[in-house]
Write a protein that holds these residues in place. Structure first.
Motif, PDB file in Angstrom:
ATOM      1  N   ALA A 165      10.335  -1.062  14.816  1.00  0.00           N
ATOM      2  CA  ALA A 165       9.347  -1.728  13.981  1.00  0.00           C
ATOM      3  C   ALA A 165       8.348  -0.693  13.492  1.00  0.00           C
ATOM      4  N   GLY A 166       7.860  -0.887  12.273  1.00  0.00           N
ATOM      5  CA  GLY A 166       6.886   0.045  11.719  1.00  0.00           C
ATOM      6  C   GLY A 166       6.047  -0.615  10.645  1.00  0.00           C
ATOM      7  N   VAL A 167       4.845  -0.113  10.460  1.00  0.00           N
ATOM      8  CA  VAL A 167       3.954  -0.639   9.431  1.00  0.00           C
ATOM      9  C   VAL A 167       3.108   0.501   8.882  1.00  0.00           C
ATOM     10  N   ILE A 168       2.837   0.463   7.579  1.00  0.00           N
ATOM     11  CA  ILE A 168       2.003   1.445   6.894  1.00  0.00           C
ATOM     12  C   ILE A 168       0.840   0.707   6.249  1.00  0.00           C
ATOM     13  N   ASP A 169      -0.365   1.247   6.418  1.00  0.00           N
ATOM     14  CA  ASP A 169      -1.565   0.637   5.863  1.00  0.00           C
ATOM     15  C   ASP A 169      -2.255   1.647   4.950  1.00  0.00           C
ATOM     16  N   PRO A 170      -2.017   1.587   3.626  1.00  0.00           N
ATOM     17  CA  PRO A 170      -2.694   2.515   2.709  1.00  0.00           C
ATOM     18  C   PRO A 170      -4.173   2.147   2.572  1.00  0.00           C
ATOM     19  N   PRO A 218      -5.542   6.010  -4.029  1.00  0.00           N
ATOM     20  CA  PRO A 218      -4.612   7.071  -4.417  1.00  0.00           C
ATOM     21  C   PRO A 218      -3.880   6.710  -5.699  1.00  0.00           C
ATOM     22  N   PRO A 219      -3.308   7.704  -6.405  1.00  0.00           N
ATOM     23  CA  PRO A 219      -2.541   7.438  -7.625  1.00  0.00           C
ATOM     24  C   PRO A 219      -1.155   6.877  -7.285  1.00  0.00           C
ATOM     25  N   ALA A 220      -0.383   6.569  -8.311  1.00  0.00           N
ATOM     26  CA  ALA A 220       0.984   6.104  -8.125  1.00  0.00           C
ATOM     27  C   ALA A 220       1.906   7.312  -7.919  1.00  0.00           C
ATOM     28  N   PHE A 221       2.846   7.180  -6.967  1.00  0.00           N
ATOM     29  CA  PHE A 221       3.764   8.278  -6.668  1.00  0.00           C
ATOM     30  C   PHE A 221       5.161   8.036  -7.206  1.00  0.00           C
ATOM     31  N   THR A 222       5.446   6.823  -7.694  1.00  0.00           N
ATOM     32  CA  THR A 222       6.753   6.517  -8.278  1.00  0.00           C
ATOM     33  C   THR A 222       6.561   5.656  -9.522  1.00  0.00           C
ATOM     34  N   PRO A 223       7.547   5.638 -10.417  1.00  0.00           N
ATOM     35  CA  PRO A 223       7.444   4.783 -11.608  1.00  0.00           C
ATOM     36  C   PRO A 223       7.224   3.321 -11.228  1.00  0.00           C
ATOM     37  N   GLY A 224       6.495   2.593 -12.064  1.00  0.00           N
ATOM     38  CA  GLY A 224       6.060   1.250 -11.724  1.00  0.00           C
ATOM     39  C   GLY A 224       7.025   0.135 -12.058  1.00  0.00           C
ATOM     40  N   LEU A 225       8.294   0.428 -12.348  1.00  0.00           N
ATOM     41  CA  LEU A 225       9.267  -0.609 -12.645  1.00  0.00           C
ATOM     42  C   LEU A 225       9.624  -1.361 -11.371  1.00  0.00           C
ATOM     43  N   ASP A 226       9.204  -2.614 -11.246  1.00  0.00           N
ATOM     44  CA  ASP A 226       9.428  -3.523 -10.102  1.00  0.00           C
ATOM     45  C   ASP A 226       9.001  -2.923  -8.762  1.00  0.00           C
ATOM     46  N   VAL A 227       8.087  -1.957  -8.753  1.00  0.00           N
ATOM     47  CA  VAL A 227       7.565  -1.374  -7.515  1.00  0.00           C
ATOM     48  C   VAL A 227       6.162  -1.909  -7.285  1.00  0.00           C
ATOM     49  N   ASP A 228       5.917  -2.475  -6.104  1.00  0.00           N
ATOM     50  CA  ASP A 228       4.608  -2.997  -5.757  1.00  0.00           C
ATOM     51  C   ASP A 228       3.570  -1.886  -5.882  1.00  0.00           C
ATOM     52  N   SER A 229       2.412  -2.200  -6.458  1.00  0.00           N
ATOM     53  CA  SER A 229       1.384  -1.184  -6.683  1.00  0.00           C
ATOM     54  C   SER A 229       0.880  -0.584  -5.377  1.00  0.00           C
ATOM     55  N   ILE A 230       0.813  -1.405  -4.315  1.00  0.00           N
ATOM     56  CA  ILE A 230       0.371  -0.884  -3.013  1.00  0.00           C
ATOM     57  C   ILE A 230       1.423   0.055  -2.441  1.00  0.00           C
ATOM     58  N   THR A 278      -3.972  13.869  -1.408  1.00  0.00           N
ATOM     59  CA  THR A 278      -3.803  12.945  -2.531  1.00  0.00           C
ATOM     60  C   THR A 278      -3.609  11.514  -2.074  1.00  0.00           C
ATOM     61  N   SER A 279      -2.971  11.315  -0.928  1.00  0.00           N
ATOM     62  CA  SER A 279      -2.716   9.968  -0.416  1.00  0.00           C
ATOM     63  C   SER A 279      -3.428   9.770   0.911  1.00  0.00           C
ATOM     64  N   SER A 280      -3.747   8.503   1.208  1.00  0.00           N
ATOM     65  CA  SER A 280      -4.404   8.147   2.468  1.00  0.00           C
ATOM     66  C   SER A 280      -3.738   6.897   3.029  1.00  0.00           C
ATOM     67  N   PHE A 281      -3.250   6.986   4.257  1.00  0.00           N
ATOM     68  CA  PHE A 281      -2.619   5.823   4.880  1.00  0.00           C
ATOM     69  C   PHE A 281      -2.578   6.004   6.394  1.00  0.00           C
ATOM     70  N   ARG A 282      -2.432   4.857   7.087  1.00  0.00           N
ATOM     71  CA  ARG A 282      -2.195   4.816   8.532  1.00  0.00           C
ATOM     72  C   ARG A 282      -0.788   4.292   8.761  1.00  0.00           C
ATOM     73  N   LYS A 283      -0.090   4.867   9.725  1.00  0.00           N
ATOM     74  CA  LYS A 283       1.320   4.515   9.934  1.00  0.00           C
ATOM     75  C   LYS A 283       1.642   4.471  11.426  1.00  0.00           C
TER      76      LYS A 283
END
Length: 357
Positions: free
Chosen positions: A248-253, A257-269, A220-225
């Motif tokens: 240090a860490g970085v995630i690159d979606p 993919p769909p949203a996994f959490t409610p969108g209240l003040d959460v960045d869409s990425i 369902t999700s695709s990312f590099r971490k």
């Protein structure tokens, strides 16, 4: 050392007998075998998991071939007696895959959890997983691992705060995916020169993990971490130890993919990455003085963290620690600015991008 590492022996003695010539020594090897079965249990308490109980049963020599099997379970509640997490897993270890020093581990597991880090709601998750892992020792101080992880999860957001109207709640949950699966491959390596992994007084440790989820592995999700950790331990003549750590860490979606959490003040990425895979910090093992996983509540895609700690022994196992912790998690790499790192104390609430000290 390697005989002890098998877990099959409680005592190993090697004594030289005779030196035949300059290139050969005969020796006598004496072994005391351990009981193959074991049972273990524990009860503990921490800042987030105020009550934690664990249990494990295992066998060190399945099928008479050195295979190790274990059944383990965990149950935890918070300080208000509310359920946090339960997990049960079975693991099977082959210590000599293809007659090489490669350890192969298969672990199916089942977990239920209630994530209460965000006070606005409770994130309930029911998940099943299957993990395949290969671990190869490169030397006494370094090893490399390759893991393939599979997760199937059902999630639900409940117990919203009363200040939100039902219409707002419905709109927040409209685009949140209720079921998802994640398939990933992670490659990691560790170089460990610490004298004691539990309470190091000298040496250093460096570890790096690179993970690819989705893409060719579907899901369902695709990312590099990428996650990098480095720690150093410097002793002084008076017995004091300076411990420092950087992470240090970085995630690159990628993909859609769909949203996994409610969108209240959460960045869409940020919302396009499952909550458990995002970076969150704060708590006793990261930035002390902040609640567990509270920076930020919804997580982010970039992590920077630094810790410095001076350990001063007093008597026996007791001592004093003087420390400073600093770090933050940003929604996106482009949000990091130099001014975010300037410490201040003026009563003005910190912004989302300000480094916490």
């Amino acid at each position: 050392e390697r005989l002890y590492a098998t877990g099959l022996f409680s005592q190993v003695q090697i004594s030289p007998i005779e030196i035949r010539d300059s290139s050969r020594i005969d020796f006598e090897l004496r072994l005391s075998e351990r009981k193959p079965r074991w049972i273990d249990a524990g009860i503990g308490s921490g800042t987030a998991e105020r009550f934690r109980a664990t249990g494990e049963w295992g066998h060190r020599n399945l099928f008479g071939r050195g295979f190790q099997g274990a059944l383990a379970t965990l149950l935890a509640f918070d300080g208000h007696g509310r359920f946090l997490v339960s997990r049960t897993q079975v693991s099977l270890l082959e210590p000599w895959l293809l007659r090489t020093r490669t350890r192969a581990i298969v672990t199916p597991w089942y977990e239920r959890s209630d994530d209460r880090a965000d006070p606005r709601w409770r994130a309930k998750q029911d998940s099943r997983g299957l993990k395949f892992e290969l671990v190869r020792e490169l030397s006494r101080f370094s090893r490399v691992s390759l893991a393939q992880n599979n997760l199937w999860a059902i999630q639900e957001y409940t117990d919203f705060v009363d200040t939100l109207s039902q219409g707002v709640k419905d709109s927040l949950l409209r685009d949140v995916v209720p079921r998802f699966r994640t398939h990933s491959v992670a490659l990691g390596t560790i170089r460990d020169f610490r004298d004691n992994p539990l309470s190091a007084s000298r040496g250093s440790m460096q570890a790096i993990t690179a993970e690819l989820a989705g893409g060719p592995f579907k899901g369902t999700s695709s990312f590099r971490k990428i996650d990098v950790v480095s720690a150093w331990y410097t002793p002084f003549r008076n017995g004091w130890v300076l411990a420092t750590r950087l992470r240090a860490g970085v995630i690159d979606p990628f993909g859609s993919p769909p949203a996994f959490t409610p969108g209240l003040d959460v960045d869409s990425i940020v919302a396009s990455v499952p909550l458990n895979d995002r970076f969150r910090t704060g708590g006793v093992n990261s930035i002390r003085g902040y609640a567990e996983n509270s920076i930020p509540l919804s997580g982010g895609l970039v992590l920077l963290q630094a810790n410095a700690e001076l350990r001063i022994p007093l008597f026996g196992p007791f001592g004093v620690e003087v420390f400073v912790d600093a770090g933050n998690v940003w929604a996106r790499p482009s949000y990091i600015k130099g001014r975010d790192f300037v410490p201040r104390k003026n009563g003005i609430p910190l912004g989302a991008n300000d480094v916490r000290y």
